[in-house]
Design a protein around this motif. Sequence first.
Motif, PDB file in Angstrom:
ATOM      1  N   THR A   3      -5.608 -13.727 -21.016  1.00  0.00           N
ATOM      2  CA  THR A   3      -4.253 -13.696 -20.429  1.00  0.00           C
ATOM      3  C   THR A   3      -3.611 -15.074 -20.434  1.00  0.00           C
ATOM      4  O   THR A   3      -2.415 -15.216 -20.722  1.00  0.00           O
ATOM      5  CB  THR A   3      -4.320 -13.191 -18.986  1.00  0.00           C
ATOM      6  OG1 THR A   3      -5.048 -11.973 -18.970  1.00  0.00           O
ATOM      7  CG2 THR A   3      -2.945 -12.977 -18.418  1.00  0.00           C
ATOM      8  N   ILE A 321       0.310 -12.478  -8.261  1.00  0.00           N
ATOM      9  CA  ILE A 321      -0.293 -11.211  -8.648  1.00  0.00           C
ATOM     10  C   ILE A 321      -1.771 -11.368  -8.992  1.00  0.00           C
ATOM     11  O   ILE A 321      -2.392 -10.448  -9.505  1.00  0.00           O
ATOM     12  CB  ILE A 321       0.449 -10.548  -9.826  1.00  0.00           C
ATOM     13  CG1 ILE A 321       0.506 -11.483 -11.036  1.00  0.00           C
ATOM     14  CG2 ILE A 321       1.837 -10.120  -9.415  1.00  0.00           C
ATOM     15  CD1 ILE A 321       1.073 -10.796 -12.255  1.00  0.00           C
ATOM     16  N   GLN A 327      -7.241 -19.952 -13.992  1.00  0.00           N
ATOM     17  CA  GLN A 327      -6.390 -19.299 -14.983  1.00  0.00           C
ATOM     18  C   GLN A 327      -5.025 -19.981 -15.085  1.00  0.00           C
ATOM     19  O   GLN A 327      -4.448 -20.079 -16.159  1.00  0.00           O
ATOM     20  CB  GLN A 327      -6.227 -17.815 -14.653  1.00  0.00           C
ATOM     21  CG  GLN A 327      -7.473 -16.999 -14.978  1.00  0.00           C
ATOM     22  CD  GLN A 327      -7.448 -15.602 -14.417  1.00  0.00           C
ATOM     23  OE1 GLN A 327      -6.968 -15.369 -13.310  1.00  0.00           O
ATOM     24  NE2 GLN A 327      -7.978 -14.652 -15.169  1.00  0.00           N
TER      25      GLN A 327
ATOM     26  N   SER B  80      -7.371 -14.994  -5.020  1.00  0.00           N
ATOM     27  CA  SER B  80      -6.613 -14.554  -6.191  1.00  0.00           C
ATOM     28  C   SER B  80      -7.135 -13.212  -6.687  1.00  0.00           C
ATOM     29  O   SER B  80      -6.364 -12.363  -7.119  1.00  0.00           O
ATOM     30  CB  SER B  80      -6.669 -15.610  -7.291  1.00  0.00           C
ATOM     31  OG  SER B  80      -7.989 -15.906  -7.656  1.00  0.00           O
ATOM     32  N   VAL B  81      -8.431 -13.006  -6.586  1.00  0.00           N
ATOM     33  CA  VAL B  81      -8.998 -11.702  -6.978  1.00  0.00           C
ATOM     34  C   VAL B  81      -8.491 -10.625  -6.009  1.00  0.00           C
ATOM     35  O   VAL B  81      -8.157  -9.507  -6.397  1.00  0.00           O
ATOM     36  CB  VAL B  81     -10.538 -11.771  -6.987  1.00  0.00           C
ATOM     37  CG1 VAL B  81     -11.141 -10.393  -7.235  1.00  0.00           C
ATOM     38  CG2 VAL B  81     -11.022 -12.767  -8.030  1.00  0.00           C
ATOM     39  N   ARG B  83      -5.687 -10.698  -4.423  1.00  0.00           N
ATOM     40  CA  ARG B  83      -4.267 -10.415  -4.725  1.00  0.00           C
ATOM     41  C   ARG B  83      -4.148  -9.484  -5.914  1.00  0.00           C
ATOM     42  O   ARG B  83      -3.257  -8.657  -6.017  1.00  0.00           O
ATOM     43  CB  ARG B  83      -3.521 -11.715  -5.038  1.00  0.00           C
ATOM     44  CG  ARG B  83      -3.149 -12.543  -3.833  1.00  0.00           C
ATOM     45  CD  ARG B  83      -2.047 -13.534  -4.189  1.00  0.00           C
ATOM     46  NE  ARG B  83      -2.512 -14.578  -5.082  1.00  0.00           N
ATOM     47  CZ  ARG B  83      -3.051 -15.721  -4.693  1.00  0.00           C
ATOM     48  NH1 ARG B  83      -3.207 -15.977  -3.411  1.00  0.00           N
ATOM     49  NH2 ARG B  83      -3.437 -16.621  -5.565  1.00  0.00           N
ATOM     50  N   ARG B  84      -5.058  -9.640  -6.834  1.00  0.00           N
ATOM     51  CA  ARG B  84      -5.035  -8.804  -8.027  1.00  0.00           C
ATOM     52  C   ARG B  84      -5.283  -7.340  -7.688  1.00  0.00           C
ATOM     53  O   ARG B  84      -4.640  -6.435  -8.192  1.00  0.00           O
ATOM     54  CB  ARG B  84      -6.190  -9.245  -8.939  1.00  0.00           C
ATOM     55  CG  ARG B  84      -5.819  -9.850 -10.237  1.00  0.00           C
ATOM     56  CD  ARG B  84      -7.060 -10.309 -10.929  1.00  0.00           C
ATOM     57  NE  ARG B  84      -7.170 -11.760 -10.861  1.00  0.00           N
ATOM     58  CZ  ARG B  84      -8.250 -12.429 -11.235  1.00  0.00           C
ATOM     59  NH1 ARG B  84      -9.335 -11.801 -11.655  1.00  0.00           N
ATOM     60  NH2 ARG B  84      -8.282 -13.740 -11.174  1.00  0.00           N
ATOM     61  N   LEU B  89       2.631  -6.811  -4.825  1.00  0.00           N
ATOM     62  CA  LEU B  89       3.752  -7.555  -4.238  1.00  0.00           C
ATOM     63  C   LEU B  89       4.997  -7.348  -5.102  1.00  0.00           C
ATOM     64  O   LEU B  89       4.972  -7.584  -6.303  1.00  0.00           O
ATOM     65  CB  LEU B  89       3.372  -9.030  -4.180  1.00  0.00           C
ATOM     66  CG  LEU B  89       4.002  -9.923  -3.132  1.00  0.00           C
ATOM     67  CD1 LEU B  89       4.089  -9.264  -1.777  1.00  0.00           C
ATOM     68  CD2 LEU B  89       3.224 -11.224  -3.009  1.00  0.00           C
ATOM     69  N   LEU B 108      -0.574  -7.052 -16.444  1.00  0.00           N
ATOM     70  CA  LEU B 108      -0.966  -8.431 -16.091  1.00  0.00           C
ATOM     71  C   LEU B 108      -2.096  -8.521 -15.058  1.00  0.00           C
ATOM     72  O   LEU B 108      -3.081  -9.245 -15.294  1.00  0.00           O
ATOM     73  CB  LEU B 108       0.269  -9.185 -15.599  1.00  0.00           C
ATOM     74  CG  LEU B 108       0.300 -10.697 -15.774  1.00  0.00           C
ATOM     75  CD1 LEU B 108      -0.234 -11.157 -17.092  1.00  0.00           C
ATOM     76  CD2 LEU B 108       1.723 -11.218 -15.575  1.00  0.00           C
ATOM     77  N   PRO B 109      -2.045  -7.808 -13.914  1.00  0.00           N
ATOM     78  CA  PRO B 109      -3.132  -7.963 -12.932  1.00  0.00           C
ATOM     79  C   PRO B 109      -4.493  -7.586 -13.514  1.00  0.00           C
ATOM     80  O   PRO B 109      -5.496  -8.240 -13.252  1.00  0.00           O
ATOM     81  CB  PRO B 109      -2.728  -7.019 -11.792  1.00  0.00           C
ATOM     82  CG  PRO B 109      -1.261  -6.877 -11.936  1.00  0.00           C
ATOM     83  CD  PRO B 109      -0.977  -6.919 -13.388  1.00  0.00           C
ATOM     84  N   ARG B 111      -5.287  -7.561 -16.761  1.00  0.00           N
ATOM     85  CA  ARG B 111      -5.651  -8.507 -17.822  1.00  0.00           C
ATOM     86  C   ARG B 111      -6.208  -9.789 -17.220  1.00  0.00           C
ATOM     87  O   ARG B 111      -7.076 -10.434 -17.819  1.00  0.00           O
ATOM     88  CB  ARG B 111      -4.424  -8.843 -18.673  1.00  0.00           C
ATOM     89  CG  ARG B 111      -3.829  -7.663 -19.432  1.00  0.00           C
ATOM     90  CD  ARG B 111      -4.721  -7.183 -20.568  1.00  0.00           C
ATOM     91  NE  ARG B 111      -5.107  -8.246 -21.462  1.00  0.00           N
ATOM     92  CZ  ARG B 111      -4.345  -8.733 -22.429  1.00  0.00           C
ATOM     93  NH1 ARG B 111      -3.120  -8.273 -22.610  1.00  0.00           N
ATOM     94  NH2 ARG B 111      -4.790  -9.687 -23.209  1.00  0.00           N
ATOM     95  N   LEU B 112      -5.731 -10.162 -16.030  1.00  0.00           N
ATOM     96  CA  LEU B 112      -6.273 -11.346 -15.363  1.00  0.00           C
ATOM     97  C   LEU B 112      -7.729 -11.123 -14.993  1.00  0.00           C
ATOM     98  O   LEU B 112      -8.500 -12.083 -14.852  1.00  0.00           O
ATOM     99  CB  LEU B 112      -5.451 -11.663 -14.100  1.00  0.00           C
ATOM    100  CG  LEU B 112      -4.074 -12.255 -14.375  1.00  0.00           C
ATOM    101  CD1 LEU B 112      -3.230 -12.263 -13.103  1.00  0.00           C
ATOM    102  CD2 LEU B 112      -4.176 -13.661 -14.932  1.00  0.00           C
ATOM    103  N   ASP B 113      -8.104  -9.854 -14.836  1.00  0.00           N
ATOM    104  CA  ASP B 113      -9.498  -9.531 -14.562  1.00  0.00           C
ATOM    105  C   ASP B 113     -10.292  -9.337 -15.834  1.00  0.00           C
ATOM    106  O   ASP B 113     -11.455  -8.980 -15.793  1.00  0.00           O
ATOM    107  CB  ASP B 113      -9.558  -8.243 -13.738  1.00  0.00           C
ATOM    108  CG  ASP B 113     -10.027  -8.512 -12.327  1.00  0.00           C
ATOM    109  OD1 ASP B 113      -9.982  -7.588 -11.506  1.00  0.00           O
ATOM    110  OD2 ASP B 113     -10.457  -9.651 -12.060  1.00  0.00           O
TER     111      ASP B 113
END
Lengths: 913, 227
Positions: A3, A321, A327, B80-81, B83-84, B89, B108-109, B111-113
């Motif tokens: 990402t 988010i 990151q 942050s995890v 929030r994902r 929000l 996006l959330p 993919r951040l994982d």
Amino acid sequence: MNTSLTYAWSQLKASKKSALFLLLSIFLSSMLIAAVCTEAFLGWQREGSYLRQKAGDYHASLRETIPRDSLPLIGENPEVEAMLLQTDWEYLKLKDTKRAYITISRLNQEWWDSMPNKSLLKEGRIPQKNGEIMINTQFFTENTQYQVGDTLTLPAGMRVLDGKTLEYGTMGLPGETFAPSGEMKVTITGIMDMEGVSDYPCYTAYGYIDRSEPFPDTNYKVRLRLSHPRMAYEIMPQIAENLNLHPDADGAWPVSYHENLLELYGIKDPAQPESSEPSPYLVFGILGTLGVILLFVIIIYNAFSVTARSQLRQLGILKSIGASPGQIRASVLWQGLLCALLTVPAGILCGFFLIKGLIWSVAGSRTSTDLYSGSDLTAIPASVPWQLLLLCAAAAVLTVLLSAWGPARRLAKLTPIEAVKETSPAHRKEGIKKIKSGKIRSRKSGAKKPAFRKPRLAARLFGYTGELAENTLNTGKKAYRATSLCIGLCITLMIGAVGMLSAASLSNRIELSYFWQNQKIMLSTVQDPPQEMLEELKNLPGLKSQTVYRRVLSGISLTKEQLHPDFISAGGFAQESQGLGDYYDEQTPFLPVMLVGLSPEDFAAYCEANQIPPDVIQNIRDEQNPSVILVNRPDGSRRATWDKYQIADTPYLSLLPGDRIDITEKTSADQEGADGKNTVTIAAVTDTYAGIDDDAYPFNLEILTTMDHYRHMMNSYTMQGTVDQYTCYIGQSFDETAGLQETKEQAEKIVSRWYGEQDYLVRTVQDEHTEFDEAINATKTLAVIFSLFMGVIGVSGAFSAVSGSIAARRKQFVILRSAGLSPEELMRMFRIESLLLILTPALISAVLGLFTILLSAKLFYYPTVTGLLASMPWPLMLALIFLILGSVFVTYTLCGRIVSREPIVETLRKELG
Amino acid sequence: MEILKCKELTKTYGTGENAVHALDHVNFRADSGEFIAIVGASGSGKSTLLHLIGGVDSPTSGQVIIDGTDIVGMPERKLSVFRRRKVGLIYQFYNLIPTMNVLENIMLPMRLDGRLPEKEELAELTDTLGLTDRLRAYPGELSGGQQQRVAIARSLIYRPAILLADEPTGNLDRKNSEETMALFRLCNQKYNQTILLITHDENAALQAGRIITIEDGKLMKDEVTDR
């Protein structure tokens, strides 16, 4: 795809303007890193190549010749990779030829392979068997009856004078004879491109030592290439000991090392710790690379800060988010790495080719140049090792990462809401600082903000639009840091570097103008030059004076008491500011002496000018009691050198007429193998130089005698063959009406009627200055190119920063317009802002540049500040500087024009979401 | 089942006489599946409360316990995890990434994982939100209502425990506002999402099951509506 990487790539595509600045900066940094490393590597290679070409591919040699029977003790040593052998010189007597002898030395195959002798071959082939020889060109041009392929059987022996064997290289001396010891049959296989001066009675030849046959029963000069060169300093003493050689009184073995080549490989003599300095190429490569990295980290760091700040909101969204700090950091770092991926390879290649191109354009394809120590540039490999290019790429990527790390880390630390609202702790801290300082009070506490602030300079000069311009510039200060830095560096470098180099050039020109002689003719001859030729030379137009002389550097050992008290009072050897005086010992001084032999006419003129009585002159000419005239001043007090060395014009020595001194062949106290000496009487002491210019060192001493005496004194010097001792100089001084190029051509025409091309050389001070200027101009070009690079980065940065900043403040401008600011006033505001932006770096760098000029004028002794300022290429420099500064102004104008024409309502709607 | 609890939650800016109490010892709880509207005047602390619950800001003191976990003082990486996965929000100004298309913004959330959503689940979400034929478009090519729907889809991709919306209709016209509120009701009913919604719109507030009023950083009223 990751990402962070996806985000980074999308950002780069979307913000091409700021990406362009980043790309350009990274490209330039990688290009410069590659250029520095390539030059360091190629310089190292060039020197290695030159050393092997010119001096041979070996590591050490034995200073004593070795008898044939001892050679196996060396050859069978496992540490010896190759044994290079050269026999002692022998003479072969010729008949019916212009010169009397062939002097021949034979070389084994290893010597032929490793030493530069083979590069002398002009025609034919090098010897490959016993009896074959390669002989120099003059043998054929002076004796047309011979050709390649001829076989001669000649008496072999030695040249002798007064019962003493004459060494190799000795000029033809009256009364010498030939002592034969046998016969030698030789076949000519090749012609050597090598010429001897006319006074040398021999043709030089090299033969071959065939290993399949018994080696000649003679002594050998031995050079060795070792299997483990790093152990050279341990192995060679062992070899010398095995050969029953003995160390001298200081414990030093009779071994010489190819020090320059060994040092190039980082191999130092452990007995000399002061020589344990790293290779200058390595130092240059490392320091140069670090310098480039540091410079570009500063530039790119600011660019990243601006870029990251413009993405604050988006990164805040990512954080809100669920993007982790790592990151977020990665998102910023990936942007840098992607830019690096695109530009570093191109930059590395450009840097490599830039250096190659510069080498070729500056030094050309000449095979000999002072700039590159005479190395053959055509022999330089076309490429550098891939490992080096990879290292350069890694350094360039490191630059990018270092630059991006700070902004990435800062962003990662922000809370998501700070980032989304585009308020950073820095802003809040700033706000709290203002609260604490009382500049702004919280509304809640009830205190009031001051209604009006004091108008600042821009406001006073330009009115309200000036105040607006200054305010908006101050809020966006960080964005312009990189631009200001680059523009400032560009101007400082241009003025400072050009100033310093101009000072060097001007200093050289002024120093040369102080010389007595502005043209010098050097003749390689033992005989006196023909009087007819000298008379013709005297008739050259514009000639003021002409002095004919010979000279050789010698030495004199004194006691402390023989130094004059005035010299000691003036500071003695410590007077000299560059530290050269440290080499002299005031307790037991050993001084270099320039022993000068003047022609009879010039000697008589000198004596008359210095009122030396006729009886003294008579004594000087007495062969039984050789005498000299002592010029009792240190060399550094001459006008030509006074500014440089600042040596007081005082008597140098306490010697008086009648004192006897020893003038030695040695030029330094510890010089070995130069044992010649002449004991002479001081006939007169003067304080006037003979009007000849030579390499001046601050504490040299000038001693004059007649040319006849000089020649007689040279007989006692062991290095009789040294051409320099037998060079005759004709120093000429011309007035301003003479064009030195014309005088040089005319002099060459005259001299060539008496001497062969190889026997003379004519040089003018103009030649000296031209060569000096060539080197200076090359460096100047590099400095200007580099400063222009900085200028280009600055301009592109300005374009990026200015356009980005104006776009980011669109809302502000449209609100100003909605409140009544006209488009013309808005444009005026932009122009004032551009002026304020470039003014600070321009002024600071101009001051720094001028300071450098002042410093240069002081450092280089000769130029005055006004003279230096007048000599600099101001029109070109100012044009370039105004071009760069003007680009910033144009950027503001172009971007401002777009913004000032936008419809108010639509823009407001867009900006307010 | 209790999904959210705020205990003595306080947020203060500045110090001493310049201190501003955005939230002042707020105590508050919510059960799973509740639809709660938060109302109050500008500057009352509504957004601050939402941001603290969402973990995008940190309180001066107090606790925020979501699904049994106190997020106050949690290390940033863990937060942050959180929030994902646990919180969705939604902002008034959508806050989409302008350089990523609709599909990339929605995913996006996850993919951040380092994950990708199930195709069927993704299709259902985009169908529900009416975004199926706009997946390759960029935010700049969408209307306000469409952008808000993308923001809602992004917040729902992980089926978070709580959906936090900060004036989601503040920038929309009436029609889009109604559609957005309908989507929230749908999420609440279909996915049993707990929703906290800040709004100035009285009609929107009345669509929630519970209204909380905040004034000067304090919780003043907490009433159940007739819905």
